[in-house]
Write a protein that holds these residues in place. Structure first.
Motif, PDB file in Angstrom:
ATOM      1  N   THR A  16      65.103  48.721  52.909  1.00  0.00           N
ATOM      2  CA  THR A  16      63.639  48.689  53.982  1.00  0.00           C
ATOM      3  C   THR A  16      63.053  50.307  53.820  1.00  0.00           C
ATOM      4  OG1 THR A  16      65.428  50.399  55.677  1.00  0.00           O
ATOM      5  CG2 THR A  16      65.393  47.937  55.773  1.00  0.00           C
ATOM      6  N   GLN A  17      62.360  50.561  54.376  1.00  0.00           N
ATOM      7  CA  GLN A  17      61.126  51.536  54.030  1.00  0.00           C
ATOM      8  C   GLN A  17      62.112  52.318  54.549  1.00  0.00           C
ATOM      9  OE1 GLN A  17      57.928  51.942  52.978  1.00  0.00           O
ATOM     10  NE2 GLN A  17      58.879  53.667  52.591  1.00  0.00           N
ATOM     11  N   ASP A  18      62.872  52.924  55.707  1.00  0.00           N
ATOM     12  CA  ASP A  18      64.021  53.820  56.377  1.00  0.00           C
ATOM     13  C   ASP A  18      65.307  53.791  54.572  1.00  0.00           C
ATOM     14  OD1 ASP A  18      62.345  54.232  58.233  1.00  0.00           O
ATOM     15  OD2 ASP A  18      64.051  52.952  59.501  1.00  0.00           O
ATOM     16  N   GLU A  19      65.418  52.987  54.285  1.00  0.00           N
ATOM     17  CA  GLU A  19      66.360  53.031  53.372  1.00  0.00           C
ATOM     18  C   GLU A  19      66.186  54.087  52.207  1.00  0.00           C
ATOM     19  OE1 GLU A  19      69.485  49.300  53.788  1.00  0.00           O
ATOM     20  OE2 GLU A  19      67.490  49.237  52.743  1.00  0.00           O
ATOM     21  N   MET A  20      64.177  53.507  51.403  1.00  0.00           N
ATOM     22  CA  MET A  20      63.601  53.928  50.877  1.00  0.00           C
ATOM     23  C   MET A  20      63.938  55.546  50.958  1.00  0.00           C
ATOM     24  SD  MET A  20      60.879  51.376  49.104  1.00  0.00           S
ATOM     25  CE  MET A  20      61.443  49.552  49.294  1.00  0.00           C
ATOM     26  N   ASN A  21      63.133  55.868  51.908  1.00  0.00           N
ATOM     27  CA  ASN A  21      63.190  57.407  52.335  1.00  0.00           C
ATOM     28  C   ASN A  21      64.391  57.874  52.082  1.00  0.00           C
ATOM     29  OD1 ASN A  21      60.303  56.730  53.187  1.00  0.00           O
ATOM     30  ND2 ASN A  21      60.907  56.056  55.319  1.00  0.00           N
ATOM     31  N   ALA A  22      65.225  57.406  52.656  1.00  0.00           N
ATOM     32  CA  ALA A  22      67.295  58.041  52.404  1.00  0.00           C
ATOM     33  C   ALA A  22      67.155  58.456  51.567  1.00  0.00           C
ATOM     34  CB  ALA A  22      67.732  57.339  53.609  1.00  0.00           C
ATOM     35  N   ILE A  23      67.436  58.025  50.104  1.00  0.00           N
ATOM     36  CA  ILE A  23      67.282  58.004  48.882  1.00  0.00           C
ATOM     37  C   ILE A  23      66.687  59.034  48.244  1.00  0.00           C
ATOM     38  CG2 ILE A  23      67.139  56.267  47.093  1.00  0.00           C
ATOM     39  CD1 ILE A  23      68.018  53.968  47.805  1.00  0.00           C
ATOM     40  N   ILE A  24      65.261  58.324  48.154  1.00  0.00           N
ATOM     41  CA  ILE A  24      64.296  59.457  48.068  1.00  0.00           C
ATOM     42  C   ILE A  24      64.436  61.366  48.546  1.00  0.00           C
ATOM     43  CG2 ILE A  24      62.145  60.187  47.531  1.00  0.00           C
ATOM     44  CD1 ILE A  24      61.610  57.043  47.150  1.00  0.00           C
ATOM     45  N   GLY A  25      64.223  60.878  49.941  1.00  0.00           N
ATOM     46  CA  GLY A  25      64.817  62.271  50.643  1.00  0.00           C
ATOM     47  C   GLY A  25      65.837  62.821  49.883  1.00  0.00           C
ATOM     48  N   GLU A  26      67.359  62.241  50.033  1.00  0.00           N
ATOM     49  CA  GLU A  26      68.300  62.281  49.563  1.00  0.00           C
ATOM     50  C   GLU A  26      68.047  63.368  48.183  1.00  0.00           C
ATOM     51  OE1 GLU A  26      71.642  64.518  50.662  1.00  0.00           O
ATOM     52  OE2 GLU A  26      70.106  63.024  51.898  1.00  0.00           O
ATOM     53  N   ALA A  27      67.823  62.607  47.522  1.00  0.00           N
ATOM     54  CA  ALA A  27      67.613  62.808  46.243  1.00  0.00           C
ATOM     55  C   ALA A  27      67.063  64.262  46.049  1.00  0.00           C
ATOM     56  CB  ALA A  27      67.207  61.633  45.144  1.00  0.00           C
ATOM     57  N   HIS A  28      65.477  64.268  46.182  1.00  0.00           N
ATOM     58  CA  HIS A  28      65.186  65.728  46.186  1.00  0.00           C
ATOM     59  C   HIS A  28      65.012  66.793  46.868  1.00  0.00           C
ATOM     60  CE1 HIS A  28      60.637  62.973  45.199  1.00  0.00           C
ATOM     61  NE2 HIS A  28      61.895  62.662  44.508  1.00  0.00           N
ATOM     62  N   ALA A  29      66.028  66.263  47.924  1.00  0.00           N
ATOM     63  CA  ALA A  29      66.555  67.540  48.997  1.00  0.00           C
ATOM     64  C   ALA A  29      67.859  67.832  47.718  1.00  0.00           C
ATOM     65  CB  ALA A  29      67.157  67.137  49.937  1.00  0.00           C
ATOM     66  N   TRP A  30      68.308  67.476  46.519  1.00  0.00           N
ATOM     67  CA  TRP A  30      69.534  67.688  45.516  1.00  0.00           C
ATOM     68  C   TRP A  30      68.614  67.790  44.337  1.00  0.00           C
ATOM     69  CZ3 TRP A  30      74.795  68.332  45.910  1.00  0.00           C
ATOM     70  CH2 TRP A  30      74.980  67.725  46.893  1.00  0.00           C
ATOM     71  N   GLY A  31      67.319  68.263  44.540  1.00  0.00           N
ATOM     72  CA  GLY A  31      66.768  68.556  43.514  1.00  0.00           C
ATOM     73  C   GLY A  31      66.622  67.498  42.382  1.00  0.00           C
ATOM     74  N   ARG A  32      66.530  66.547  42.484  1.00  0.00           N
ATOM     75  CA  ARG A  32      66.957  65.243  41.252  1.00  0.00           C
ATOM     76  C   ARG A  32      65.628  64.454  41.338  1.00  0.00           C
ATOM     77  NH1 ARG A  32      70.847  67.654  41.662  1.00  0.00           N
ATOM     78  NH2 ARG A  32      73.015  68.005  40.682  1.00  0.00           N
ATOM     79  N   LYS A  33      64.771  64.253  40.438  1.00  0.00           N
ATOM     80  CA  LYS A  33      63.390  63.021  40.707  1.00  0.00           C
ATOM     81  C   LYS A  33      64.326  61.521  40.518  1.00  0.00           C
ATOM     82  CE  LYS A  33      60.276  64.967  37.874  1.00  0.00           C
ATOM     83  NZ  LYS A  33      59.691  65.309  36.833  1.00  0.00           N
ATOM     84  N   VAL A  34      63.678  60.569  41.012  1.00  0.00           N
ATOM     85  CA  VAL A  34      64.124  59.066  41.518  1.00  0.00           C
ATOM     86  C   VAL A  34      63.011  58.259  40.784  1.00  0.00           C
ATOM     87  CG1 VAL A  34      65.101  57.797  43.819  1.00  0.00           C
ATOM     88  CG2 VAL A  34      64.712  60.083  43.655  1.00  0.00           C
ATOM     89  N   ALA A  35      63.758  57.530  40.001  1.00  0.00           N
ATOM     90  CA  ALA A  35      62.994  56.216  39.475  1.00  0.00           C
ATOM     91  C   ALA A  35      63.655  55.412  40.149  1.00  0.00           C
ATOM     92  CB  ALA A  35      63.599  56.688  37.750  1.00  0.00           C
ATOM     93  N   ALA A  36      62.466  54.435  40.393  1.00  0.00           N
ATOM     94  CA  ALA A  36      62.437  53.321  40.902  1.00  0.00           C
ATOM     95  C   ALA A  36      62.281  52.041  40.028  1.00  0.00           C
ATOM     96  CB  ALA A  36      61.598  53.069  42.461  1.00  0.00           C
ATOM     97  N   HIS A  37      63.761  51.111  40.157  1.00  0.00           N
ATOM     98  CA  HIS A  37      63.413  49.645  39.602  1.00  0.00           C
ATOM     99  C   HIS A  37      62.326  48.855  40.524  1.00  0.00           C
ATOM    100  CE1 HIS A  37      64.769  45.454  38.068  1.00  0.00           C
ATOM    101  NE2 HIS A  37      64.412  45.022  39.219  1.00  0.00           N
ATOM    102  N   ALA A  38      61.150  48.622  39.774  1.00  0.00           N
ATOM    103  CA  ALA A  38      59.643  47.556  41.160  1.00  0.00           C
ATOM    104  C   ALA A  38      59.132  46.921  40.144  1.00  0.00           C
ATOM    105  CB  ALA A  38      59.219  48.346  41.681  1.00  0.00           C
TER     106      ALA A  38
END
Length: 398
Positions: A201-223
């Motif tokens: 869901t959009q909320d799940e994606m927001n949580a994944i990306i937001g959490e990773a960015h908060a820890w200073g990690r970039k995010v790659a999306a298999h899509a």
């Protein structure tokens, strides 16, 4: 020498390496007294190549069913030895940096640490550990009966709901992930999920990306799917991997937000070559993705989406990563643009542009030489004469 900043060649180029760094770059430099001189003749120097999408701990064969059995039966320690072999041949192919975007049993993490410690040869690695995704999705295991295998949870990247998704990201970071990989849409080489359906869901994606960015990690999306990719872009993802079915409005949004496309044309080319060896449901998905990806890539090139080279090596063979340069040229990039995708653009995506990706003073001495002129023969990248990583000669043709 190929200047990956301007995309132009510099004639009679010389690079002075002191220790593990580039000290001077230019034309017709004079070598310091006592320096070792390496004359490569009719060759072109380039920055060490960067593959932004590999899986060094695995390797498919011509037998999908046999691969499935082997993966079930091999102990992690045994699989890690295969990974070490894959790391070595990837480095010898001129790829001095890679982003490993998904492994099991923390094998990629172990490879990275052993390479960093100088115990085994291999490229500089950024690892994601387990990919993050939903139950039944592409990050989950194939549908082996649950009585015969443990059900995966957040520590293995499988999550449902924003809180579990945050936990899955935190587990990967806890165990050393440099980058987070997640699966917002289905995959080709998995049995239980449609290739283009959104799996989070959009909320799940927001949580994944937001959490990773908060820890200073970039995010790659298999899509592969357009809808899932657009949701990931809206959530702030850093790159879309594959992108088989992306529509032009999504590509324009990616350009606007600076989101990279990592197209992995090599993977669909391999699937096409071996299509008869896959289970029917996978073969059907493979044909659909292959039919669309090249068109998507051409549109991305025309629109001006930032592109970084990635191969999905493990689907195709390790050590053949440079085939992607030619595939990108066949599908709309100039040779210079393809070389930039596999050098400076890759470094920008990985967040390592201050260290690698260009041949400039102060950068790490990651240097590749190929015969002749790759701007007129891009397949020269598949025949490296010389490879140096961190100032150490890894390969030197006689």
């Amino acid at each position: 020498m190929f200047d990956s900043v301007s995309g132009r060649l510099i004639d009679n180029a010389q690079v002075l390496v002191v220790g593990n760094k580039i000290a001077r770059v230019g034309a017709n430099l004079s070598a310091p007294a006592g320096a070792e001189t390496i004359d490569l003749g009719d060759a072109t120097l380039l920055p060490g190549f960067i593959d932004a999408h590999v899986h060094l701990s695995g390797q498919s064969s011509d037998n999908w069913y046999g691969d499935f059995f082997d993966n079930m039966m091999r102990f992690p320690a045994e699989q890690a030895l295969y990974g070490a072999y894959n790391a070595r041949i990837t480095l010898e192919a001129g790829f001095t940096s890679v982003r490993d975007v998904g492994s099991t049993d923390w094998i990629a993490l172990g490879l990275r640490n052993a390479i960093d410690a100088g115990k085994i040869p291999g490229p500089r690695m950024l690892v994601s550990n387990y990919a993050v995704g939903s139950t039944g999705g592409h990050a989950d295991q194939d549908p082996v009966p649950p009585q015969k295998i443990a059900v995966a949870g957040p520590i293995q990247g499988v999550c449902n709901g924003p809180d579990e998704c945050r936990a899955a990201v935190r587990y990967q970071i806890k165990y050393g992930a440099n980058v987070i990989k997640f699966m917002p849409s289905g995959g080709v080489l998995s049995l239980s999920d449609p290739v283009d359906a959104p799996e989070l869901t959009q909320d799940e994606m927001n949580a994944i990306i937001g959490e990773a960015h908060a820890w200073g990690r970039k995010v790659a999306a298999h899509a592969h799917g357009d809808k899932a990719a657009k949701m990931a872009v809206q959530a702030g993802v850093d790159s879309i991997e594959h992108g088989s079915f992306l529509e032009d409005d999504t590509l324009r949004l990616m350009k606007q937000k600076g989101v990279f496309l990592v197209p992995t044309i090599s993977a669909v080319a391999h699937v096409e070559e071996k299509i008869a060896t896959f289970p029917p449901v996978i073969a059907d998905k493979g044909r659909a993705a292959a039919n669309h990806l090249r068109t998507t890539f051409r549109h991305a090139a025309q629109i001006g989406v930032p592109i970084a080279l990635g191969t999905d090596a493990a689907v195709g063979p390790h050590g053949a990563n440079a085939r992607e340069f030619n595939f990108m040229v066949q599908n709309g990039l100039t040779p210079a643009q393809a070389l930039m995708a596999g050098t400076c653009n890759g470094a920008r995506l990985l967040g390592t542009i201050d260290k690698v990706g260009t041949l400039q003073e102060g950068k790490l001495a990651d240097i590749v030489a190929v015969p002749g002129n790759p701007l007129t023969d891009i397949q020269a990248t598949e025949r490296p004469l010389f490879v140096m990583k961190d100032g150490v000669v890894v390969k030197r043709a006689r």
